[in-house]
Design an enzyme around this catalytic site. Structure first.
Site, mmCIF file in Angstrom:
data_model
loop_
_atom_site.group_PDB
_atom_site.id
_atom_site.type_symbol
_atom_site.label_atom_id
_atom_site.label_comp_id
_atom_site.label_asym_id
_atom_site.label_seq_id
_atom_site.Cartn_x
_atom_site.Cartn_y
_atom_site.Cartn_z
ATOM 1 N N GLY A 139 0.699 3.933 3.909
ATOM 2 C CA GLY A 139 1.675 4.977 3.645
ATOM 3 C C GLY A 139 2.737 5.065 4.728
ATOM 4 O O GLY A 139 3.224 4.039 5.235
ATOM 5 N N CYS A 140 3.073 6.274 5.096
ATOM 6 C CA CYS A 140 4.152 6.504 6.061
ATOM 7 C C CYS A 140 3.858 5.900 7.428
ATOM 8 O O CYS A 140 4.782 5.625 8.193
ATOM 9 C CB CYS A 140 4.418 8.004 6.204
ATOM 10 S SG CYS A 140 5.082 8.778 4.711
#
Length: 356
Positions: A139-140
């Site tokens: 993800g981020c």
């Protein structure tokens, strides 16, 4: 040690304002939320002005199958990834594609087997012996993690020149019939984008002495147990459904400072010695949590805020857009910096940087 030499970006063709995104959300969610106008304030308060998408905004208002969206992901990701690599390599014309030893391929918003780097290799003149290292699901935090792993690779192989490529098409994860607040929040935040960084070892055989570059001194990965529901995707028949916890900013405030202190103590420095803060701007509240937890001035988070304002949250690719702004600055020899990103797990990735 490893230096981050250049960054290239791949920006999708459809540029929309936050007002356009809010109007789209009003049409999509008004029948599901009685208090839709109150909820739409998240668009106004996000401090995002615009973002870029791979499709026109009205395209997302129609029902799409997971297969259809993933096919579009594959096609658009290859195009944007190629563009990001070409821009990154063009900044270093003395380096040929065949000299690139490895590519770390970061993504979370679509699925491809073989991984995206294999598709891109059919369009660019890389060596057939290029090491492909795909990293999916962070993800981020993925962009910072890719830089960390590239730094470790170049420490082990100081002659190496490697690329870290991140491609995230967050808009394709929008779920038309998902009336959760997480989907609404995601609609207010997410944009699409790609980015590529060139990372080189100390003995890579080039002369980079015309300016200072951020050198990766060390990195630190941290995982918080029993936090699987804080951030991530739920995989359903229609695709990837976003998971957001409202507790993310409070977790950042309580958890991040001890992690950073632990990283810095290894080199007998403190947060007060850090001149540059390169943060993945997950959102306005996350940036505010960085400031409060670390005692940062608003000037130190201004680059992250500017990227968030112009591009929204592009998941793992976003930190490269922030770091690119630092590469364009005239930063003094010996300055310390920290790069940070948070992701599913719940997890953090930290890099200690020094300009040399």
């Amino acid at each position: 040690m490893a230096k981050i030499i250049s960054i290239g970006t791949g920006i999708p063709p459809y540029h929309i304002s936050q007002d356009m995104a809010m109007e789209f959300a009003r049409r999509q969610f008004s029948s599901s939320f009685k208090d839709i106008e109150r909820l739409l304030k998240v668009f106004v308060n996000s401090e995002i002005s615009s973002r870029n998408l791979v499709k026109p905004v009205d395209w997302y208002g129609e029902k799409r199958t997971f297969a259809e969206k993933n096919d579009i992901f594959l096609y658009e990701a290859v195009h944007l990834g190629k563009k990001a690599i070409q821009q990154c390599m063009a900044a270093n014309p003395s380096i040929s594609y065949e000299e690139i030893e490895a590519i770390f391929m970061i993504n979370t918003t679509g699925i491809a087997t073989p991984s995206l780097d294999a598709y891109i290799m059919n369009h660019l003149p890389f060596s057939s012996n290029l090491k492909r290292i795909p990293i999916w699901g962070l993800g981020c935090a993925g962009g910072a993690s890719g830089l960390s792993r590239a730094g470790e690779y170049c420490k082990a192989f100081p002659n190496a020149k490697v690329l870290v490529l991140s491609i995230e098409l967050c808009s394709l994860t929008f779920q038309k019939d998902d009336v959760s607040k997480s989907n609404l929040i995601g609609t207010s935040l997410f944009g699409d984008g790609a980015a590529c960084a060139l990372v080189v070892g100390d003995e890579a055989g080039q002369n980079w002495t015309t300016k200072t570059y951020p050198t990766i001194i060390c990195s630190q990965s941290t995982f918080m147990k029993d936090t699987l529901d804080v951030m991530g995707w739920r995989l359903q028949d229609t695709g990837l459904h976003v998971v957001f916890s409202k507790n993310i900013p409070s977790i950042v405030k309580q958890w991040l400072r001890p992690m950073i202190d632990k990283l810095l103590q290894q080199y007998h420095i403190t947060i007060h010695d850090i001149a540059h803060f390169i943060a993945h701007p997950g959102g306005k509240k996350v940036i505010q949590a960085y400031e409060e937890a670390l005692g940062l001035t608003k000037t130190m988070t201004s680059d992250a805020k500017e990227v968030l304002k112009a591009y929204g949250n592009m998941s793992s690719a976003t930190i490269f857009y922030v770091l690119q702004r630092f590469l364009l600055k005239d930063i003094s020899q010996g300055d310390w910096g920290v790069a940070t990103a948070l992701g599913p797990g719940f997890s953090s990735e930290l890099l200690l940087l020094k300009w040399q």
